[in-house]
Motif scaffolding. Structure first.
Motif, short mmCIF file in Angstrom:
data_model
loop_
_atom_site.label_atom_id
_atom_site.label_comp_id
_atom_site.label_asym_id
_atom_site.label_seq_id
_atom_site.Cartn_x
_atom_site.Cartn_y
_atom_site.Cartn_z
N PRO A 104 0.81 -1.21 0.00
CA PRO A 104 0.00 0.00 0.00
C PRO A 104 0.85 1.27 0.00
O PRO A 104 0.41 2.31 -0.49
CB PRO A 104 -0.81 -0.11 1.30
CG PRO A 104 -0.82 -1.56 1.62
CD PRO A 104 0.47 -2.10 1.11
N GLU A 105 2.08 1.16 0.51
CA GLU A 105 2.99 2.31 0.56
C GLU A 105 3.74 2.49 -0.75
O GLU A 105 4.51 3.44 -0.90
CB GLU A 105 4.03 2.12 1.68
CG GLU A 105 3.45 1.75 3.02
CD GLU A 105 3.17 0.25 3.18
OE1 GLU A 105 3.57 -0.57 2.32
OE2 GLU A 105 2.51 -0.11 4.15
N GLY A 106 3.59 1.56 -1.69
CA GLY A 106 4.29 1.63 -2.97
C GLY A 106 5.33 0.52 -3.10
O GLY A 106 5.26 -0.50 -2.43
N TYR A 107 6.30 0.77 -3.96
CA TYR A 107 7.39 -0.18 -4.20
C TYR A 107 8.20 -0.34 -2.92
O TYR A 107 8.63 0.66 -2.33
CB TYR A 107 8.25 0.31 -5.36
CG TYR A 107 9.51 -0.50 -5.59
CD1 TYR A 107 9.43 -1.72 -6.25
CD2 TYR A 107 10.74 -0.05 -5.16
CE1 TYR A 107 10.57 -2.47 -6.47
CE2 TYR A 107 11.88 -0.79 -5.37
CZ TYR A 107 11.80 -2.01 -6.02
OH TYR A 107 12.94 -2.76 -6.22
N GLN A 108 8.44 -1.60 -2.51
CA GLN A 108 9.16 -1.87 -1.27
C GLN A 108 10.59 -2.34 -1.51
O GLN A 108 11.47 -2.11 -0.70
CB GLN A 108 8.43 -2.93 -0.45
CG GLN A 108 7.01 -2.52 -0.08
CD GLN A 108 7.00 -1.39 0.92
OE1 GLN A 108 7.51 -1.52 2.01
NE2 GLN A 108 6.42 -0.26 0.52
N GLY A 109 10.80 -3.08 -2.61
CA GLY A 109 12.14 -3.58 -2.89
C GLY A 109 12.11 -4.81 -3.77
O GLY A 109 11.06 -5.23 -4.26
N LYS A 110 13.31 -5.38 -3.97
CA LYS A 110 13.44 -6.55 -4.83
C LYS A 110 14.56 -7.43 -4.30
O LYS A 110 15.43 -6.99 -3.56
CB LYS A 110 13.73 -6.15 -6.27
CG LYS A 110 15.06 -5.42 -6.46
CD LYS A 110 15.23 -4.96 -7.89
CE LYS A 110 16.48 -4.07 -8.02
NZ LYS A 110 16.56 -3.49 -9.35
N GLN A 111 14.53 -8.69 -4.72
CA GLN A 111 15.59 -9.64 -4.42
C GLN A 111 15.91 -10.36 -5.72
O GLN A 111 15.03 -10.92 -6.37
CB GLN A 111 15.16 -10.63 -3.34
CG GLN A 111 16.27 -11.50 -2.80
CD GLN A 111 16.49 -12.78 -3.58
OE1 GLN A 111 15.58 -13.35 -4.16
NE2 GLN A 111 17.73 -13.24 -3.62
N ARG A 112 17.17 -10.32 -6.10
CA ARG A 112 17.63 -11.03 -7.30
C ARG A 112 18.13 -12.41 -6.88
O ARG A 112 18.93 -12.52 -5.95
CB ARG A 112 18.75 -10.23 -7.97
CG ARG A 112 18.27 -8.91 -8.53
CD ARG A 112 19.41 -8.06 -8.99
NE ARG A 112 18.95 -6.90 -9.74
CZ ARG A 112 19.70 -5.86 -10.04
NH1 ARG A 112 20.97 -5.83 -9.64
NH2 ARG A 112 19.20 -4.85 -10.73
N LYS A 113 17.67 -13.43 -7.59
CA LYS A 113 18.01 -14.80 -7.23
C LYS A 113 19.53 -14.98 -7.18
O LYS A 113 20.23 -14.67 -8.14
CB LYS A 113 17.39 -15.77 -8.22
CG LYS A 113 17.53 -17.23 -7.84
CD LYS A 113 16.71 -18.10 -8.77
CE LYS A 113 16.80 -19.56 -8.37
NZ LYS A 113 15.99 -20.40 -9.29
N VAL A 114 20.01 -15.50 -6.06
CA VAL A 114 21.44 -15.68 -5.84
C VAL A 114 21.92 -17.02 -6.40
O VAL A 114 22.94 -17.08 -7.08
CB VAL A 114 21.78 -15.57 -4.34
CG1 VAL A 114 23.24 -15.89 -4.08
CG2 VAL A 114 21.43 -14.18 -3.82
N HIS A 115 21.20 -18.08 -6.11
CA HIS A 115 21.62 -19.43 -6.50
C HIS A 115 20.81 -19.89 -7.71
O HIS A 115 19.71 -20.43 -7.56
CB HIS A 115 21.45 -20.39 -5.33
CG HIS A 115 22.23 -19.96 -4.12
ND1 HIS A 115 23.60 -20.02 -4.08
CD2 HIS A 115 21.83 -19.43 -2.95
CE1 HIS A 115 24.02 -19.55 -2.91
NE2 HIS A 115 22.96 -19.19 -2.20
N LEU A 116 21.34 -19.63 -8.89
CA LEU A 116 20.64 -19.97 -10.13
C LEU A 116 20.72 -21.46 -10.40
O LEU A 116 21.71 -22.11 -10.06
CB LEU A 116 21.27 -19.20 -11.30
CG LEU A 116 21.23 -17.68 -11.19
CD1 LEU A 116 22.05 -17.05 -12.31
CD2 LEU A 116 19.80 -17.16 -11.21
N SER A 117 19.69 -21.99 -11.06
CA SER A 117 19.72 -23.39 -11.49
C SER A 117 20.56 -23.50 -12.76
O SER A 117 20.93 -22.49 -13.37
CB SER A 117 18.30 -23.89 -11.73
OG SER A 117 17.70 -23.18 -12.79
#
Length: 129
Positions: A104-117
């Motif tokens: 509700p406050e807007g964009y909070q953040g992101k996480q980029r996958k660390v351990h790719l297949s």
């Protein structure tokens, strides 16, 4: 202590169907909200699709600022929920398997996958934290 209602969504998300995938995502979030969900968690790369071939990055978007993130942010504000959704992120021509969080406050953040297949190494750079 306050209860938290969490909705976990599994959906079919074909590559090349980003608009349809996003529309299904919006429908799932609305359905979860109708069942009092506070947080809706959607699949890895569920918006742009996950297939293990080069077309996976074709519809990659900026995060934040891309059309999918903006759509989900507007929806989160409208419904008063938090949404965690997977997308192929394009950061200046480098692609990431990214989960974004909006509320509700807007964009909070992101996480980029660390351990790719194994197949993801051909298409994505890994996150760093």
């Amino acid at each position: 202590m306050q209860d938290l209602v969490l909705a976990m969504v599994a959906q079919h998300s074909p590559v090349g169907s980003t608009e349809e995938n996003l529309a299904h995502t919006v429908d799932w979030v609305r359905s979860a909200h109708a069942q009092d969900a506070d947080l809706v968690v959607l699949p890895e790369i569920g918006i742009t699709g996950h297939a293990g071939h080069p077309d996976m990055v074709r519809d990659a978007e900026s995060v934040p600022g891309g059309p999918a993130e903006q759509t989900l942010t507007s929806l989160a504000r409208e419904l008063g929920v938090h949404i965690c959704a997977g997308i192929c992120e394009n950061d200046r021509g480098i692609y990431y398997n990214t989960q974004l969080l909006v509320g509700p406050e807007g964009y909070q953040g992101k996480q980029r996958k660390v351990h790719l297949s194994g197949d993801e190494y051909f298409h994505f750079r890994h996150g760093t934290g």
